[in-house]
Design a protein around this motif. Sequence first.
Motif, PDB file in Angstrom:
ATOM      1  N   ASN A 218       0.851  -1.191   0.000  1.00 16.94           N
ATOM      2  CA  ASN A 218       0.000   0.000   0.000  1.00 16.94           C
ATOM      3  C   ASN A 218       0.887   1.241   0.000  1.00 16.94           C
ATOM      4  O   ASN A 218       1.776   1.380   0.842  1.00 16.94           O
TER       5      ASN A 218
ATOM      6  N   ASP B 251      -1.749   7.819  -2.085  1.00 18.07           N
ATOM      7  CA  ASP B 251      -2.818   7.979  -3.084  1.00 18.07           C
ATOM      8  C   ASP B 251      -3.605   6.690  -3.248  1.00 18.07           C
ATOM      9  O   ASP B 251      -4.153   6.401  -4.327  1.00 18.07           O
ATOM     10  N   ASP B 252      -3.639   5.896  -2.170  1.00 20.06           N
ATOM     11  CA  ASP B 252      -4.434   4.656  -2.143  1.00 20.06           C
ATOM     12  C   ASP B 252      -4.002   3.637  -3.190  1.00 20.06           C
ATOM     13  O   ASP B 252      -4.799   2.795  -3.606  1.00 20.06           O
ATOM     14  N   TYR B 253      -2.761   3.703  -3.642  1.00 22.97           N
ATOM     15  CA  TYR B 253      -2.284   2.701  -4.591  1.00 22.97           C
ATOM     16  C   TYR B 253      -2.079   1.379  -3.857  1.00 22.97           C
ATOM     17  O   TYR B 253      -1.507   1.328  -2.777  1.00 22.97           O
ATOM     18  N   LYS B 254      -2.562   0.335  -4.470  1.00 20.20           N
ATOM     19  CA  LYS B 254      -2.451  -0.986  -3.859  1.00 20.20           C
ATOM     20  C   LYS B 254      -1.976  -1.983  -4.914  1.00 20.20           C
ATOM     21  O   LYS B 254      -2.460  -1.988  -6.036  1.00 20.20           O
ATOM     22  N   SER B 255      -1.032  -2.810  -4.509  1.00 18.87           N
ATOM     23  CA  SER B 255      -0.539  -3.855  -5.398  1.00 18.87           C
ATOM     24  C   SER B 255      -0.512  -5.177  -4.633  1.00 18.87           C
ATOM     25  O   SER B 255      -0.043  -5.234  -3.499  1.00 18.87           O
TER      26      SER B 255
ATOM     27  N   ASN C 183      -3.675  -4.571  -9.200  1.00 18.05           N
ATOM     28  CA  ASN C 183      -3.193  -3.214  -8.927  1.00 18.05           C
ATOM     29  C   ASN C 183      -4.353  -2.238  -9.031  1.00 18.05           C
ATOM     30  O   ASN C 183      -5.312  -2.454  -9.780  1.00 18.05           O
ATOM     31  N   SER C 184      -4.251  -1.171  -8.251  1.00 18.96           N
ATOM     32  CA  SER C 184      -5.364  -0.224  -8.139  1.00 18.96           C
ATOM     33  C   SER C 184      -5.441   0.758  -9.297  1.00 18.96           C
ATOM     34  O   SER C 184      -6.439   1.458  -9.448  1.00 18.96           O
ATOM     35  N   TYR C 185      -4.398   0.849 -10.143  1.00 15.60           N
ATOM     36  CA  TYR C 185      -4.466   1.750 -11.287  1.00 15.60           C
ATOM     37  C   TYR C 185      -5.603   1.353 -12.226  1.00 15.60           C
ATOM     38  O   TYR C 185      -6.406   2.177 -12.655  1.00 15.60           O
ATOM     39  N   SER C 186      -5.660   0.094 -12.548  1.00 17.86           N
ATOM     40  CA  SER C 186      -6.698  -0.384 -13.463  1.00 17.86           C
ATOM     41  C   SER C 186      -7.851  -1.057 -12.732  1.00 17.86           C
ATOM     42  O   SER C 186      -8.842  -1.443 -13.361  1.00 17.86           O
ATOM     43  N   LYS C 187      -7.691  -1.196 -11.406  1.00 20.25           N
ATOM     44  CA  LYS C 187      -8.687  -1.920 -10.601  1.00 20.25           C
ATOM     45  C   LYS C 187      -9.006  -3.286 -11.230  1.00 20.25           C
ATOM     46  O   LYS C 187     -10.155  -3.663 -11.404  1.00 20.25           O
TER      47      LYS C 187
ATOM     48  N   TYR D 240     -12.542  -5.404  -7.824  1.00 15.98           N
ATOM     49  CA  TYR D 240     -11.682  -5.449  -9.009  1.00 15.98           C
ATOM     50  C   TYR D 240     -12.199  -6.499 -10.007  1.00 15.98           C
ATOM     51  O   TYR D 240     -12.815  -7.489  -9.627  1.00 15.98           O
TER      52      TYR D 240
END
Length: 238
Positions: free
Chosen positions: A32, A35-39, A72-76, A114
């Motif tokens: 984490n 900017d709430d990015y999650k992988s 990943n949260s970029y593309s959900k 997702y």
Amino acid sequence: MEIYKQYQKAYCTQKDETFIYFFIDYDFFMMNEKDDYKSIKIEARVTYPVFYKEKQGIQEIWRSNTWIVSANSYSKSCSLHDSIMIVSECRSFGIGSFMLFKLMSMLKEHVPEYSLSAKLSPVDEYEENYKRRDTLYTNMGFTIENKEIFIDKIEHLNFERKFDHIKEIDLSKEFSNLYKEKHILNDRVKDLQNSKNNLNNAWNKLFDENIKLHTIINKHYITIGFLLFCVCVYLYIK
């Protein structure tokens, strides 16, 4: 923040008189950031050490399959990097469905909203294998189109299926019991072999005694025949 977990679970599945003992090594990594990015990356490796049939005994396989999913949260979105493949000896025992269920359950826990897509793996050129592969995904709730699987949200998958035929076990204890049974069976085989050898020896002795008996009887027949001949000659001369 990074989270890393590594653990192992052992299971047993049964079909008719056949049992398969297998264990799954899980590697779970989640990161984490701002900017709430999650992988997320999950690797699951299933190893089949023992294949057991009641009439054939224990067979050691020690083969494995590995699957990886990531998100990943970029593309959900999530990706299944390795389609579910099972070694040929262990197919039709529900292991592939069980593994897919476990992986999707872990994703649902962390990224239920997702999507997930993946290309279908090539399989043996037999219609039965294609049907088995496609059924694996459709039962879970995926749609199949253009040799790809897709679901709009992980939480929309079918998580109601029960796997009553697959039990979590203490692998060391089960292996200990299996190998004790193997040694018992080996001892029984040795006992049966010894009994067979004893019977063969007894039969050979009986056969030898029978030959001796026939030899003695034949000698007596010859002696009696000779005596009768002598008596007949004596009576004739007299």
